[in-house]
Motif scaffolding. Structure first.
Motif, mmCIF file in Angstrom:
data_model
loop_
_atom_site.group_PDB
_atom_site.id
_atom_site.type_symbol
_atom_site.label_atom_id
_atom_site.label_comp_id
_atom_site.label_asym_id
_atom_site.label_seq_id
_atom_site.Cartn_x
_atom_site.Cartn_y
_atom_site.Cartn_z
ATOM 1 N N LEU A 98 38.752 -1.584 32.524
ATOM 2 C CA LEU A 98 38.953 -3.055 32.826
ATOM 3 C C LEU A 98 37.502 -3.413 32.020
ATOM 4 O O LEU A 98 36.542 -3.240 32.452
ATOM 5 N N GLY A 99 37.524 -4.478 31.212
ATOM 6 C CA GLY A 99 36.423 -5.181 30.540
ATOM 7 C C GLY A 99 35.450 -4.455 29.970
ATOM 8 O O GLY A 99 34.233 -4.719 29.619
ATOM 9 N N GLY A 100 36.068 -3.300 29.356
ATOM 10 C CA GLY A 100 34.997 -2.675 28.350
ATOM 11 C C GLY A 100 35.983 -1.752 27.262
ATOM 12 O O GLY A 100 37.211 -1.777 27.321
ATOM 13 N N ARG A 101 35.314 -1.033 26.436
ATOM 14 C CA ARG A 101 35.983 -0.196 25.399
ATOM 15 C C ARG A 101 36.597 0.989 26.012
ATOM 16 O O ARG A 101 36.167 1.428 26.990
ATOM 17 N N ASP A 102 37.683 1.421 25.422
ATOM 18 C CA ASP A 102 38.314 2.456 25.722
ATOM 19 C C ASP A 102 37.768 3.842 25.278
ATOM 20 O O ASP A 102 37.990 4.210 23.999
ATOM 21 N N LEU A 103 36.864 4.557 26.316
ATOM 22 C CA LEU A 103 36.142 5.804 25.624
ATOM 23 C C LEU A 103 36.689 6.914 26.188
ATOM 24 O O LEU A 103 35.991 7.999 26.134
ATOM 25 N N ASP A 104 37.804 6.860 26.830
ATOM 26 C CA ASP A 104 38.494 8.271 27.477
ATOM 27 C C ASP A 104 38.590 9.280 26.655
ATOM 28 O O ASP A 104 38.065 10.297 26.886
ATOM 29 N N ARG A 105 38.823 8.955 25.346
ATOM 30 C CA ARG A 105 39.364 10.190 24.302
ATOM 31 C C ARG A 105 37.939 10.472 23.750
ATOM 32 O O ARG A 105 37.985 11.632 23.271
ATOM 33 N N LEU A 106 37.101 9.766 23.515
ATOM 34 C CA LEU A 106 35.717 10.082 22.937
ATOM 35 C C LEU A 106 35.088 11.170 24.119
ATOM 36 O O LEU A 106 34.635 12.121 23.756
ATOM 37 N N PHE A 107 35.074 10.890 25.285
ATOM 38 C CA PHE A 107 34.745 12.036 26.099
ATOM 39 C C PHE A 107 35.476 12.966 26.839
ATOM 40 O O PHE A 107 35.183 13.980 27.471
ATOM 41 N N HIS A 108 36.962 12.787 26.645
ATOM 42 C CA HIS A 108 37.944 13.921 27.069
ATOM 43 C C HIS A 108 39.097 13.948 25.831
ATOM 44 O O HIS A 108 40.080 13.874 25.966
ATOM 45 N N PRO A 109 38.468 14.542 24.791
ATOM 46 C CA PRO A 109 39.607 14.722 23.517
ATOM 47 C C PRO A 109 40.253 15.885 23.790
ATOM 48 O O PRO A 109 39.583 16.929 24.389
ATOM 49 N N THR A 110 41.449 15.670 23.116
ATOM 50 C CA THR A 110 42.296 17.153 23.224
ATOM 51 C C THR A 110 41.995 17.675 21.648
ATOM 52 O O THR A 110 42.493 18.938 21.655
ATOM 53 N N SER A 111 41.469 17.044 20.662
ATOM 54 C CA SER A 111 41.104 17.702 19.393
ATOM 55 C C SER A 111 39.733 16.989 18.832
ATOM 56 O O SER A 111 39.480 15.917 19.158
ATOM 57 N N VAL A 112 38.898 18.000 18.143
ATOM 58 C CA VAL A 112 37.720 17.605 17.749
ATOM 59 C C VAL A 112 37.581 18.122 15.970
ATOM 60 O O VAL A 112 37.973 19.278 15.930
ATOM 61 N N ALA A 113 37.238 17.092 15.285
ATOM 62 C CA ALA A 113 37.156 17.925 13.907
ATOM 63 C C ALA A 113 35.653 17.790 13.456
ATOM 64 O O ALA A 113 35.063 16.558 13.815
ATOM 65 N N VAL A 114 34.915 18.422 12.890
ATOM 66 C CA VAL A 114 33.486 18.559 12.674
ATOM 67 C C VAL A 114 33.677 18.565 11.138
ATOM 68 O O VAL A 114 33.868 19.388 10.394
ATOM 69 N N VAL A 115 33.361 17.144 10.352
ATOM 70 C CA VAL A 115 33.226 17.069 8.915
ATOM 71 C C VAL A 115 31.960 17.352 8.556
ATOM 72 O O VAL A 115 31.001 16.783 8.813
ATOM 73 N N GLY A 116 31.735 18.389 7.303
ATOM 74 C CA GLY A 116 30.681 18.692 6.858
ATOM 75 C C GLY A 116 30.231 20.270 7.572
ATOM 76 O O GLY A 116 28.968 20.483 7.728
ATOM 77 N N ALA A 117 31.396 20.837 8.198
ATOM 78 C CA ALA A 117 30.926 22.009 8.850
ATOM 79 C C ALA A 117 30.866 23.183 7.721
ATOM 80 O O ALA A 117 31.162 23.111 6.650
ATOM 81 N N THR A 118 29.935 23.981 8.508
ATOM 82 C CA THR A 118 29.424 25.229 7.616
ATOM 83 C C THR A 118 29.328 26.367 8.353
ATOM 84 O O THR A 118 29.195 26.464 9.620
ATOM 85 N N ALA A 119 29.192 27.734 7.658
ATOM 86 C CA ALA A 119 28.894 28.863 8.287
ATOM 87 C C ALA A 119 27.756 29.179 8.453
ATOM 88 O O ALA A 119 27.053 30.124 9.146
ATOM 89 N N ASP A 120 26.686 28.370 7.897
ATOM 90 C CA ASP A 120 25.397 28.502 8.019
ATOM 91 C C ASP A 120 24.416 27.955 9.162
ATOM 92 O O ASP A 120 24.716 26.750 9.463
ATOM 93 N N PRO A 121 24.480 28.987 10.124
ATOM 94 C CA PRO A 121 23.827 28.694 11.519
ATOM 95 C C PRO A 121 22.511 27.624 11.528
ATOM 96 O O PRO A 121 22.588 27.049 12.471
#
Length: 692
Positions: A3-26
């Motif tokens: 109520l009254g704000g942005r829907d951030l549920d999936r931001l803080f409780h995602p079922t999937s995440v993609a890291v763009v620019g991922a690399t094996a270099d630690p």
């Protein structure tokens, strides 16, 4: 959608995440984000997007955003600033609605970077996205086992969940706060590195966190405020829900303001105003990272909330510590009331005859020889009905006594027990944090510095907010700036707001003013340009006071006519006396409408004796603000003077805020300096008016 704000549920409780620019270099931030997702046992699907599609452990790796098998709930962009807009559009077309941008190189560095940021913002709005950052270190949500960040504080094998959420414009500072809360065994529920706030801002996150049951305290480090009125509403809601908000502002000095501008591209117009807004709306403002951490520790561990003016009982083994603790309470405006007669009588039977039995109670070093004496004294004062809390100053045994005194509280805690604060001379080198948590749950807090006890007690005191006193504005309404430049219209406004405008005569030429005019006004008079057409009149020598004769008035009018354009009318006005008050309403770029009041007249800037509140505000808040100033002493009748009509002054201030809100689109600022407040029935008088 909450109520009254942005829907951030999936931001803080995602079922999937993609890291763009991922690399094996630690050493790269994308690899660190991937490592933290795995280290902290995130259970959703994780995708690595790398144009070379180099395998990264057992993760699903794809060469492009378009090759993702589904639209991830959240994407983390670990690519350069120049590549972010294209990546954001690709994710938006795919259907991703939450994106975290780690790259710097936007508003904080150059006009070109600001152009890139605007492009990001437009793209996010076009696709209906929630955009974190840019220039962010990421975020945590421990209830979802989600650590989507790259800071060194996330490299721990285990992060302890707790009731504190951390929101910070500086990722490094936010990480330091989260680390210290972990070290204190307080724990953290969420941590968000806000970055530049190109899209989501502090108010968005705070609105979301207020609906999270695990959050009881929110720590904020702020370098600038966006959507201040929304943030104010969130602060009031936090107060209603018993969620403590603690803010640390940056940018008090000129160099600091330049530094924060280069850091996140934002800066506060006034950190002092942030302190005022926090006080007004039930939040806390602190001045250092140590205070921010300590306030969060105290508020998170303690379920205690004291009355706004608590009855504080105090006892100690050291007279020196008692002096420091008493001074600390006095600085915070907290009083140590007299113990009840029966309490003092009981203490006389317990303590040696040379001990002090009035509050604060000095039990002396006799406790070293008489086992149980200290505990008996504590129980006696806690039983006093006038005391809401007891502060106990310990000796150099310090931490060893903490467990001795606290153990009975943990074992025998009852609903009627009063909270206890145990004070050490210095931090203990080795601390039992689990014991301190158990003690805090039983109403026993441990404080390391005697001179800061008053601050701790102020944090625990209730911070009630008042409903604004805002009647609908019913006076004359204007639709253009020139209308408010007319002195006749200004008089109508001022009189409609309850001010008395001293009698006056407006003239164009010195010869227009006659002896009959002077006789009708009374003596003495003031000569000046009409209000609003000339600013800082006194500074430019354009105000002539204490004029008793026609010749003196004529000479003053001639001087003004020589100095000012013919188009500016001149005003001869009856002179009034009283306490001079500055009152201004303005639209602040951070907070929106703000009311400022303080010592007025030509010395207003030098006196620097003022307070500010956001509009709308309550009459009680205006009265309290006036009482906090040196001006308050003058209004009350300083050194035998007659008290000024403070109620009429507060009533006018409430009406002025209604006038300003009714003309908010037309006006940037309204200033009256001074309003002259006489004794009851004499004023307030308006002698100047500036509207912009």
């Amino acid at each position: 959608m909450r109520l009254g704000g942005r829907d951030l549920d999936r931001l803080f409780h995602p079922t999937s995440v993609a890291v763009v620019g991922a690399t094996a270099d630690p050493s790269r931030v994308g690899a660190r984000v991937l490592a933290n997702l795995r280290r902290h046992h995130y259970l959703g699907r994780v995708f690595a997007v790398d144009r070379r599609a180099v395998p990264v452990d057992d993760l699903e790796v794809v060469p492009s955003i378009e090759a993702l098998p589904l639209a991830p709930d959240v994407a983390v962009l670990a690519v350069s600033a120049q590549n972010c807009p294209q990546a954001l559009d690709a994710l938006g077309s795919l259907g991703t609605r939450n994106v975290v941008v780690l790259a710097s190189g936007f508003e904080e560095v150059s006009d070109g970077g600001a152009l890139l940021a605007r492009k990001l913002g437009r793209s996010a709005r076009r696709h209906g996205m929630n955009l974190v950052g840019p220039n962010s270190q990421g975020l945590w949500s421990l209830s979802a086992s989600l650590v989507m960040a790259f800071g060194s504080e996330t490299a721990r094998s285990e992060l302890v969940p707790g009731p504190v959420a951390v929101l910070s414009h500086s990722g490094s500072l936010g990480g330091a706060v989260a680390t210290q809360l972990q070290d204190h065994a307080v724990g953290v529920s969420h941590m968000v590195s806000l970055g530049n706030e190109t899209d989501l801002c502090l108010a968005d996150y705070l609105e979301y966190l207020l609906d999270c049951d695990e959050v009881r305290v929110v720590a904020c480090y702020v370098e600038g405020i966006r959507e201040g009125p929304r943030l104010i509403r969130a602060l009031r809601r936090a107060n209603e829900r018993n969620v403590d908000v603690v803010m640390l502002p940056a940018g008090l000095g000129g160099q600091a303001r330049r530094t924060t501008r280069s850091h996140t591209g934002r800066m506060l117009t006034s950190a002092h105003l942030l302190f005022a807004v926090c006080r007004q709306h039930g939040a806390l403002a602190v001045a250092s990272v140590r205070e921010l951490v300590e306030a969060c520790r105290v508020l998170a561990l303690s379920g205690t909330r004291l009355p706004a003016r608590p009855g504080i009982g105090m006892l100690g083994i050291s007279g020196g510590m008692l002096a420091l603790m008493s001074d600390s309470c006095e600085r915070e405006g907290l009083k140590l009331p007299r113990l009840r007669q029966e309490t003092e009588g009981r203490l006389r039977t317990i303590l040696p005859p040379f001990a002090t039995v009035v509050n604060p109670v000095d039990v002396t070093g006799a406790v070293l020889e008489q086992q149980g004496l200290l505990s008996d004294a504590i129980d006696t004062i806690r039983a006093d009905q006038g005391m809401d809390i007891l502060v106990v100053g310990l000796d150099n045994r310090g931490y060893a006594r903490v467990s001795e005194l606290g153990a009975p509280s943990v074992a025998q805690r009852s609903a009627t027990d009063k909270p206890l604060v145990e004070v050490l001379w210095q931090p203990a080198p080795l601390r039992d944090r689990s014991m301190e948590r158990a003690l805090a749950a039983a109403g026993v807090l441990v404080v390391d510095e005697p001179a800061e006890v008053g601050t701790t007690l102020r944090w625990l005191a209730s911070r009630s907010t008042a409903e604004p006193d805002l009647d609908a504005y019913s006076g004359p309404t204007f639709h253009s700036g020139p209308q408010l430049e007319d002195w006749a219209n200004q008089r109508r406004v001022l009189e409609g707001l309850g001010l008395t405008v001293p009698a006056g005569v407006t003239v164009q030429e010195p010869s227009d003013f006659t002896q009959a005019d002077l006789d009708s006004l009374g003596y003495p008079v003031v000569v000046k340009p009409v209000p609003n057409l000339v600013q800082h009149k006194s500074d430019h020598g354009l105000v002539f006071m204490n004029l008793w004769t026609l010749s003196a008035v004529t000479q003053a009018l001639r001087t003004l006519r020589e100095r000012l354009p013919q188009t500016i009318p001149l005003l001869v006005q009856a002179q009034v006396s009283g306490v001079e008050v500055l009152i201004a309403a303005r639209c602040d770029q951070d907070w929106g409408p703000v009311l400022t009041m303080g010592s007025g007249g030509v010395m207003a800037e030098l006196m620097a004796d003022s307070f500010s509140v956001s509009i709308p505000c309550a009459a009680s808040q205006i009265a309290a603000g006036l009482a906090s100033l040196k001006l308050g002493q003058r209004l009350a009748g300083y050194r035998g003077g007659a008290p000024a009509d403070r109620r009429a002054l507060v009533t006018f201030a409430c009406r002025l805020q209604a006038f300003f809100l009714a003309h908010e689109r037309l006006l940037k600022e309204v200033e009256l300096n001074p309003v002259i407040v006489g004794s009851l029935g004499h004023g307030p008088y308006a002698v100047d008016f500036l509207a912009q």
